[in-house]
Design a protein around this motif. Structure first.
Motif, PDB file in Angstrom:
ATOM      1  N   LEU A  70      21.564  42.169  64.045  1.00 53.76           N
ATOM      2  CA  LEU A  70      22.862  42.773  64.346  1.00 53.76           C
ATOM      3  C   LEU A  70      23.987  41.759  64.173  1.00 53.76           C
ATOM      4  O   LEU A  70      25.087  42.107  63.715  1.00 53.76           O
ATOM      5  CB  LEU A  70      22.871  43.326  65.775  1.00 53.76           C
ATOM      6  CG  LEU A  70      22.037  44.593  66.015  1.00 53.76           C
ATOM      7  CD1 LEU A  70      22.083  44.990  67.484  1.00 53.76           C
ATOM      8  CD2 LEU A  70      22.539  45.741  65.144  1.00 53.76           C
ATOM      9  N   VAL A  71      23.749  40.507  64.541  1.00 61.10           N
ATOM     10  CA  VAL A  71      24.763  39.478  64.334  1.00 61.10           C
ATOM     11  C   VAL A  71      25.086  39.333  62.858  1.00 61.10           C
ATOM     12  O   VAL A  71      26.254  39.264  62.448  1.00 61.10           O
ATOM     13  CB  VAL A  71      24.286  38.138  64.923  1.00 61.10           C
ATOM     14  CG1 VAL A  71      25.228  37.010  64.508  1.00 61.10           C
ATOM     15  CG2 VAL A  71      24.211  38.218  66.436  1.00 61.10           C
ATOM     16  N   VAL A  72      24.041  39.296  62.025  1.00 63.62           N
ATOM     17  CA  VAL A  72      24.255  39.164  60.580  1.00 63.62           C
ATOM     18  C   VAL A  72      24.995  40.380  60.038  1.00 63.62           C
ATOM     19  O   VAL A  72      25.899  40.264  59.198  1.00 63.62           O
ATOM     20  CB  VAL A  72      22.910  38.969  59.864  1.00 63.62           C
ATOM     21  CG1 VAL A  72      23.108  38.951  58.351  1.00 63.62           C
ATOM     22  CG2 VAL A  72      22.257  37.673  60.324  1.00 63.62           C
ATOM     23  N   LEU A  73      24.642  41.583  60.544  1.00 67.52           N
ATOM     24  CA  LEU A  73      25.327  42.799  60.091  1.00 67.52           C
ATOM     25  C   LEU A  73      26.806  42.748  60.461  1.00 67.52           C
ATOM     26  O   LEU A  73      27.674  43.125  59.655  1.00 67.52           O
ATOM     27  CB  LEU A  73      24.659  44.026  60.708  1.00 67.52           C
ATOM     28  CG  LEU A  73      25.299  45.378  60.375  1.00 67.52           C
ATOM     29  CD1 LEU A  73      25.264  45.630  58.868  1.00 67.52           C
ATOM     30  CD2 LEU A  73      24.613  46.511  61.120  1.00 67.52           C
ATOM     31  N   ALA A  74      27.128  42.292  61.677  1.00 60.03           N
ATOM     32  CA  ALA A  74      28.526  42.187  62.084  1.00 60.03           C
ATOM     33  C   ALA A  74      29.281  41.212  61.199  1.00 60.03           C
ATOM     34  O   ALA A  74      30.442  41.441  60.834  1.00 60.03           O
ATOM     35  CB  ALA A  74      28.611  41.767  63.554  1.00 60.03           C
ATOM     36  N   VAL A  75      28.633  40.092  60.824  1.00 61.75           N
ATOM     37  CA  VAL A  75      29.274  39.113  59.950  1.00 61.75           C
ATOM     38  C   VAL A  75      29.529  39.713  58.576  1.00 61.75           C
ATOM     39  O   VAL A  75      30.600  39.525  57.972  1.00 61.75           O
ATOM     40  CB  VAL A  75      28.415  37.844  59.847  1.00 61.75           C
ATOM     41  CG1 VAL A  75      28.981  36.893  58.789  1.00 61.75           C
ATOM     42  CG2 VAL A  75      28.337  37.141  61.198  1.00 61.75           C
ATOM     43  N   ILE A  76      28.558  40.459  58.065  1.00 58.73           N
ATOM     44  CA  ILE A  76      28.726  41.092  56.744  1.00 58.73           C
ATOM     45  C   ILE A  76      29.899  42.067  56.762  1.00 58.73           C
ATOM     46  O   ILE A  76      30.740  42.085  55.857  1.00 58.73           O
ATOM     47  CB  ILE A  76      27.424  41.796  56.331  1.00 58.73           C
ATOM     48  CG1 ILE A  76      26.312  40.756  56.082  1.00 58.73           C
ATOM     49  CG2 ILE A  76      27.643  42.641  55.087  1.00 58.73           C
ATOM     50  CD1 ILE A  76      24.962  41.373  55.796  1.00 58.73           C
ATOM     51  N   LEU A  77      29.960  42.895  57.808  1.00 60.35           N
ATOM     52  CA  LEU A  77      31.060  43.866  57.894  1.00 60.35           C
ATOM     53  C   LEU A  77      32.401  43.159  58.067  1.00 60.35           C
ATOM     54  O   LEU A  77      33.414  43.598  57.511  1.00 60.35           O
ATOM     55  CB  LEU A  77      30.816  44.828  59.061  1.00 60.35           C
ATOM     56  CG  LEU A  77      29.625  45.786  58.909  1.00 60.35           C
ATOM     57  CD1 LEU A  77      29.460  46.631  60.162  1.00 60.35           C
ATOM     58  CD2 LEU A  77      29.814  46.689  57.690  1.00 60.35           C
ATOM     59  N   ALA A  78      32.428  42.072  58.826  1.00 66.78           N
ATOM     60  CA  ALA A  78      33.677  41.340  59.015  1.00 66.78           C
ATOM     61  C   ALA A  78      34.175  40.759  57.704  1.00 66.78           C
ATOM     62  O   ALA A  78      35.379  40.736  57.435  1.00 66.78           O
ATOM     63  CB  ALA A  78      33.483  40.236  60.057  1.00 66.78           C
ATOM     64  N   VAL A  79      33.233  40.267  56.874  1.00 65.81           N
ATOM     65  CA  VAL A  79      33.625  39.716  55.574  1.00 65.81           C
ATOM     66  C   VAL A  79      34.203  40.801  54.675  1.00 65.81           C
ATOM     67  O   VAL A  79      35.075  40.538  53.834  1.00 65.81           O
ATOM     68  CB  VAL A  79      32.411  39.035  54.912  1.00 65.81           C
ATOM     69  CG1 VAL A  79      32.735  38.622  53.488  1.00 65.81           C
ATOM     70  CG2 VAL A  79      31.989  37.818  55.723  1.00 65.81           C
ATOM     71  N   LEU A  80      33.775  42.050  54.885  1.00 63.43           N
ATOM     72  CA  LEU A  80      34.336  43.163  54.101  1.00 63.43           C
ATOM     73  C   LEU A  80      35.751  43.525  54.540  1.00 63.43           C
ATOM     74  O   LEU A  80      36.426  44.303  53.859  1.00 63.43           O
ATOM     75  CB  LEU A  80      33.435  44.395  54.230  1.00 63.43           C
ATOM     76  CG  LEU A  80      32.161  44.391  53.377  1.00 63.43           C
ATOM     77  CD1 LEU A  80      31.267  45.563  53.754  1.00 63.43           C
ATOM     78  CD2 LEU A  80      32.504  44.462  51.901  1.00 63.43           C
ATOM     79  N   ARG A  81      36.202  43.011  55.689  1.00 60.87           N
ATOM     80  CA  ARG A  81      37.528  43.297  56.241  1.00 60.87           C
ATOM     81  C   ARG A  81      37.812  44.798  56.310  1.00 60.87           C
ATOM     82  O   ARG A  81      38.711  45.316  55.651  1.00 60.87           O
ATOM     83  CB  ARG A  81      38.621  42.613  55.424  1.00 60.87           C
ATOM     84  CG  ARG A  81      38.806  41.141  55.738  1.00 60.87           C
ATOM     85  CD  ARG A  81      40.057  40.629  55.071  1.00 60.87           C
ATOM     86  NE  ARG A  81      41.239  41.317  55.548  1.00 60.87           N
ATOM     87  CZ  ARG A  81      42.430  41.249  54.960  1.00 60.87           C
ATOM     88  NH1 ARG A  81      42.576  40.532  53.868  1.00 60.87           N
ATOM     89  NH2 ARG A  81      43.458  41.887  55.467  1.00 60.87           N
TER      90      ARG A  81
END
Length: 660
Positions: A70-81
């Motif tokens: 879930l942490v990695v998923l949140a980081v991926i979504l954050a990078v998508l802005r």
């Protein structure tokens, strides 16, 4: 929801390898030499992990693994802005002006109970964008303006006052609200305290402010306004395909052929698309009395008449059996009161046509008429009686008093004293171009073939209503004065030239003249059944006691009571008329009402739900928009915070050896 890619192909490839690496670390285990230690028996699952001899093992449920993913998923979504299209708040000082009139109760908007709630939601989002140092004010307007929250930087106070705003079933006029806003922008006095710790701020007179107007645009009063130091934005609330049926007039009158019989009349109109026929239910004191079908013409207009029979007093209610977007104007009320005889003084030199018009049986039933010569105005008796309010109505023909009396008045061809009323230069043969027959004074009065030799067109006060207009100016107007009303006719019935008296108009010989005089006596003395039916929400009711009492109790439509005190000679005024419905009046401690009056909306501008596309001011045109200035609202910060929260949770679970 929109996305903005912040990584290139190589960056995304490396980021995609992170969850794969997490899975690999989970499956790959080092081979260890088993060594039995007593404390390890307490950790059975840990011992099982040590017994793995193969490169891969079966995937078991692991909360830590899930949290890491879930942490990695949140980081991926954050990078998508990720973000969404929101509203931009531009400026440092803001005025939120919200329309809370009757039309804002329309239920024709998506995702909100009515237009007002949608407007409040829009303003709440804008208030939430205020930064440190910004100040804002919240105000509402219908036909009156009100400051809900003075200038402050306290967002919580603004949101709290915004949430408490409610709609009022009243007409709309934005003029007073705009004047109030302009005055407050230039007022350097401290703002009203809200009870919060933060110090209140106010807008200095040299600074500008951003004005946000949320309304459907169904108002007047902006034509003479200039924006000056205001930057205005206007959002039109509502849909242009709304359907609404409205009662625009409802009254009860005596049958002109049978005085002991009552009739009720109603006018109905459809705004927008809808059916051409509807059902109207008439209730008397809460019980169904009659039902009628109303057919509407091509313009959506229709009318209905009910024969009520020998009703003496009570409350009538008309209900339209329809489904539309605004319910408040589907109902109308009328009060039936038994006629009461009033004192009427007529000051005249001897106009026989005026005497004949006042000698009809119906007027004799309504009032006691006293005729006097103009010289009576100089006597002490008149001055004392006029000042004490002995008469409910005084008619002046050919002579005017020195001061206005404590009574309603009709001036025939003479100007009232004081500076409130004035006249233009005399005009010969003025042509009548408009007659407001919807007003009780001109009910059933036909002025189409009336010729006038000479008139002095009126310059009435700003609060006046013009009833007869001509190409030379107003010829009949009526205006409120304290608890009274003054009607002024801009031409006399008779005219004197070279010592001889001639008719100035043939109107005195027409049938419409005694009808007009009857309307005057009935309306200005409040002696007939229709005399109290002209009240709009917020209007002032003039009440009179037939007995010596100091107070009146008024029962509101919702059942609550209000107590009022008299003004002069048992004259009482009541202006707490914000509710639609029938009001009951109780003199003193009486348990039975002595009088009823009703309050109705009757405003076609409020019933027409089509949003107006622009607001015309004196020098500017404010074009409507369906949204404020667009601005992108970012979500990546929230995703980063979510990821940090997950990491903290994982750390806690690991160190506490919590297994799920």
């Amino acid at each position: 929801m929109t996305w903005i890619n912040m990584l290139g192909p190589l960056g995304w490839l490396l980021l995609a390898l992170v969850p794969i690496g997490i899975f690999a670390l989970y499956f790959l285990k080092l081979r260890r030499q088993p060594l039995e230690v007593p404390s390890t028996f307490l950790w059975s699952k840990a011992i099982e992990d040590m017994h793995v001899n193969s490169l891969w093992q079966k995937l078991r449920r692991s909360l830590l693994l899930l949290l890491q993913l879930l942490v990695v998923l949140a980081v991926i979504l954050a990078v998508l802005r990720p973000g969404f299209q929101g509203q931009a708040l531009v400026g440092e000082r803001f005025v939120f002006l919200i329309d809370n009139s009757a039309s804002m109760l329309a239920e024709d908007v998506d995702d909100a109970p009515n237009r007002l709630e949608l407007a409040k939601r829009e303003v709440a989002q804008l208030i939430g964008q205020m930064k440190t140092g910004d100040v804002a004010m919240v105000a509402t307007f219908s036909d009156v303006a009100r400051i809900e929250q003075p200038f402050t930087g306290d967002i919580r106070a603004l949101q709290r006052k915004l949430e408490a705003i409610e709609a009022a079933p009243r007409s709309t006029d934005i003029g007073d609200a705009l004047k109030m806003v302009t005055g407050l922008i230039g007022d350097s006095a401290p703002a009203e305290s809200t009870g919060e710790e933060e110090e209140q701020e106010t807008a200095p007179p040299t600074q500008t402010a951003s004005l946000y107007i949320l309304s459907d645009g169904g108002f007047g009063g902006a034509e003479t306004f200039t924006l000056d130091n205001l930057t205005a934005q206007y959002v039109a609330i509502g849909n242009d395909d709304s359907t609404n049926f409205a009662v625009l007039n409802f009254r009860a009158d005596r049958n002109p052929d049978r005085d002991d019989q009552l009739q009720a009349f109603a006018q109905v109109r459809r705004f927008g698309p809808g059916a051409d026929e509807l059902t109207a239910n008439l209730l008397y004191n809460g019980e169904l009395l009659d039902v009628s079908r109303i057919k509407l013409d091509e313009e959506g207009r229709g009318g209905v008449q009910f024969d009520l029979g020998p009703l003496d007093s009570g409350a009538l209610k008309l209900e339209l059996d329809v489904t539309d977007n605004l319910a408040v104007d589907n109902v109308a009320y009328a009060a039936i009161n038994p006629p009461q005889r009033s004192r009427v003084l007529v000051v005249s030199s001897g106009n026989e046509f005026l005497r004949l018009a006042l000698a009809t049986d119906e007027i004799q039933r309504l009032a006691d008429i006293t005729f006097v010569e103009p010289a009576f105005l100089q006597q002490d008796q008149y001055k004392q009686e006029a000042a004490a309010g002995r008469y409910r109505l005084i008619i002046y023909e050919g002579a005017a008093p020195e001061v206005m009396p404590e009574a309603s008045t009709l001036f025939l061809g003479v100007q009232p004293p004081g500076e409130t009323w004035s006249t233009k230069d005399a005009a010969n043969l003025p042509e009548i171009i408009d007659v407001m027959q919807s007003h009780p004074l001109l009910k059933f009065v036909n002025m189409g073939d009336v010729a006038i030799y000479q008139a002095n067109p009126l310059i009435p006060p700003t609060s006046a209503t013009v009833l007869i207009d001509s190409d030379a100016g107003p010829l009949l107007a009526i205006a409120p004065r304290k608890s009274h009303e003054d009607a002024v006719l801009g031409f006399g019935l008779l005219i004197e030239e070279e010592g001889q008296t001639f008719f100035n108009t043939q109107w005195a010989k027409r049938l419409s003249f005694p009808v007009f005089i009857k309307n005057v006596v009935e309306y200005l003395t409040q002696g007939g059944t229709s005399a109290v039916l002209a009240l709009r929400p917020g209007g002032q009711a003039l009440l009179r006691a037939d007995q010596n009492v100091d107070t009146f109790r008024v029962k509101l439509p919702d059942g609550e009571f209000r107590t009022i005190s008299g003004v002069a000679d048992q004259v009482f005024t009541f202006s707490q008329t914000d509710q639609l419905g029938v009001y009951e009046v109780f003199p003193g401690s009486s348990e039975a009402p002595s009088q009823l009056f009703s309050v109705n909306l009757f405003d076609p501008r409020e019933s027409d739900l089509e949003p107006r596309l622009e607001i015309e001011t004196q020098w500017d045109t404010i074009v409507a928009t369906q949204d404020w200035q667009p601005a992108r609202q970012e979500l990546w910060k929230w995703l980063v915070l979510l990821g940090l929260g997950i990491l903290v949770t994982e750390w806690f679970i690991y160190h506490r050896r919590v297994y799920v």
